[in-house]
Design an enzyme around this catalytic site. Structure first.
Site, PDB file in Angstrom:
ATOM      1  N   THR A 172       0.816  -1.211   0.000  1.00 43.71           N
ATOM      2  CA  THR A 172       0.000   0.000   0.000  1.00 43.71           C
ATOM      3  C   THR A 172       0.852   1.265   0.000  1.00 43.71           C
ATOM      4  O   THR A 172       0.558   2.218  -0.735  1.00 43.71           O
ATOM      5  CB  THR A 172      -0.929   0.019   1.232  1.00 43.71           C
ATOM      6  N   THR A 173       1.894   1.300   0.817  1.00 45.24           N
ATOM      7  CA  THR A 173       2.734   2.500   0.905  1.00 45.24           C
ATOM      8  C   THR A 173       3.348   2.831  -0.444  1.00 45.24           C
ATOM      9  O   THR A 173       3.329   3.994  -0.897  1.00 45.24           O
ATOM     10  CB  THR A 173       3.844   2.298   1.954  1.00 45.24           C
ATOM     11  N   TRP A 174       3.895   1.834  -1.102  1.00 45.56           N
ATOM     12  CA  TRP A 174       4.509   2.019  -2.420  1.00 45.56           C
ATOM     13  C   TRP A 174       3.487   2.485  -3.455  1.00 45.56           C
ATOM     14  O   TRP A 174       3.717   3.440  -4.213  1.00 45.56           O
ATOM     15  CB  TRP A 174       5.144   0.709  -2.849  1.00 45.56           C
ATOM     16  N   HIS A 190      -8.522  -0.917   3.035  1.00 47.72           N
ATOM     17  CA  HIS A 190      -8.141  -2.302   3.292  1.00 47.72           C
ATOM     18  C   HIS A 190      -9.369  -3.209   3.340  1.00 47.72           C
ATOM     19  O   HIS A 190      -9.223  -4.422   3.542  1.00 47.72           O
ATOM     20  CB  HIS A 190      -7.393  -2.415   4.622  1.00 47.72           C
ATOM     21  N   ARG A 247       0.274  -9.836  -2.383  1.00 47.73           N
ATOM     22  CA  ARG A 247       1.657 -10.195  -2.050  1.00 47.73           C
ATOM     23  C   ARG A 247       1.727 -11.651  -1.614  1.00 47.73           C
ATOM     24  O   ARG A 247       0.729 -12.225  -1.171  1.00 47.73           O
ATOM     25  CB  ARG A 247       2.140  -9.275  -0.920  1.00 47.73           C
ATOM     26  N   ARG A 252      10.149  -0.976   6.405  1.00 45.53           N
ATOM     27  CA  ARG A 252      10.972  -1.934   7.133  1.00 45.53           C
ATOM     28  C   ARG A 252      12.070  -2.475   6.226  1.00 45.53           C
ATOM     29  O   ARG A 252      13.213  -2.106   6.343  1.00 45.53           O
ATOM     30  CB  ARG A 252      10.107  -3.074   7.698  1.00 45.53           C
TER      31      ARG A 252
END
Length: 359
Positions: free
Chosen positions: A97-99, A157, A181, A317
């Site tokens: 999601t961040t990407w 989500h 993923r 991370r």
């Protein structure tokens, strides 16, 4: 949070104008006031389990939700009015999601900003556009999102089947970008993240316990496999409305996947842009290496609502494929792969099953 009024940033207008609240329809206000009562009534009837971030999560229509996001779901059904060209980024937690937030925002706004002085240098990707699940409740009576330019970008989500028909029905023209993923990597990433945002009043969630819960489908927004299958099947039925991406494909060929994403969003790169290196510039800007080393992502904080605040560094991370090998035993790997094969059987989707070569 930085304010960029002419772009799709998740900045909300104040609900107060001087001493006066923004006028609301009496019926709408009553519905809003009853959200907590409706939520409490529903929770009392639902199966309950241990949450990864909060003490408990509840099973609603086949998916596990925390009370906070459950209230957001109720508000979405009551309040949210999608526009025909809205674009939603959907994913199970910790699946890219961040990407994708950064890539979608940079793509949609590439004609507005220089890469050398881009808004993503000053705000984390999660500030680029609203998280519908929680920010629907930011303002009184509820966020309208009318301040966002078109096409509006949102992230969620929630499982496909939990969203209102106004967003998902065949007649709707809203688009969804779904990223999935490898489930073993999703487990590892989610366990790390949820322990960072877990209530300090609760003991840390041990890995073996998280593993068992994940395999049983018990985690926020889970089960993982049903979540993925819901969007996969919808993408097969309506490929013009749902773009189904894999995190691993994006890591392997980011430029190719970005061009696919831009085309789906109705924002294809021109030949001149491709020749001018715009695709590569966006890939570089939004890369894990670049974003994770920005000062805003080392010390900034993202507010999702009055209760949930997450340090930007916690969204970064490793960004690696295959990190599960550092945590799972062979027995653990076999169990998750077996679940994946069983769940995805006859679906046409292949996801994360480790290939074993017999000698």
């Amino acid at each position: 949070m930085s304010t960029f009024p002419d772009q799709n940033m998740s900045v909300h207008p104040s609900a107060v104008n001087g001493e006066k609240q923004i006028p609301v329809d009496e019926e709408e206000q009553q519905v809003y006031n009853n959200l907590d009562e409706k939520l409490d009534s529903l929770l009392a009837t639902l199966p309950k389990a241990k949450g990864w971030r909060s003490p408990n999560i509840f099973l609603h229509k086949g998916f596990w939700l925390s009370p906070t996001v459950f209230k957001g779901l109720l508000a979405i059904h009551e309040y949210f009015h999608p526009q025909p060209i809205d674009i939603f980024l959907a994913a199970f937690m910790k699946c890219g999601t961040t990407w994708l937030r950064a890539l979608m925002f940079a793509t949609a706004n590439r004609h507005r900003y220089n890469f050398s002085d881009h808004p993503l240098h000053r705000t984390g990707p999660h500030g680029a556009f609203p998280s519908l699940d929680t920010q629907i409740l930011v303002d009184f009576p509820v966020t309208k999102f009318d301040h966002l330019p078109s096409p509006r970008l949102f992230a969620t989500h929630f499982a496909h089947d939990l969203l209102p028909n106004s967003m998902t029905a065949p007649r709707s023209t809203c688009k969804f970008v779904y990223v999935c993923r490898e489930p073993k990597d999703a487990l590892i990433s989610k366990w790390h993240f949820m322990n960072k945002v877990r209530s300090k009043e609760l003991a840390p969630l041990l890995f073996n316990e998280a593993y068992e819960l994940f395999c049983d489908g018990v985690s926020e927004y889970g089960p993982f496999w049903e979540h993925v299958l819901g969007y996969w099947k919808a993408s097969q039925e309506s490929p013009d409305k749902i773009l189904f991406l894999k995190y691993e494909d994006m890591k392997r060929e980011p430029s190719a996947e970005l061009k696919k994403l831009a085309a789906f969003m109705g924002m294809s790169f021109t030949a001149a842009e491709e020749e001018g290196g715009v695709v590569e510039e966006i890939v570089k800007l939004c890369s894990f290496e670049n974003l994770s080393n920005l000062e805003v992502n080392k010390g900034g904080v993202q507010k999702f609502n009055t209760q949930l605040k997450v340090e930007n560094r916690d969204f970064f991370r490793k960004g690696k494929v295959g990190d599960w090998k550092n945590y799972l035993t062979e027995e653990m790997r076999e169990r998750i792969d077996s679940i994946t094969e069983t769940k995805l059987k006859d679906s046409g989707l292949s996801l994360g099953v480790t290939k074993i070569t017999l000698s």
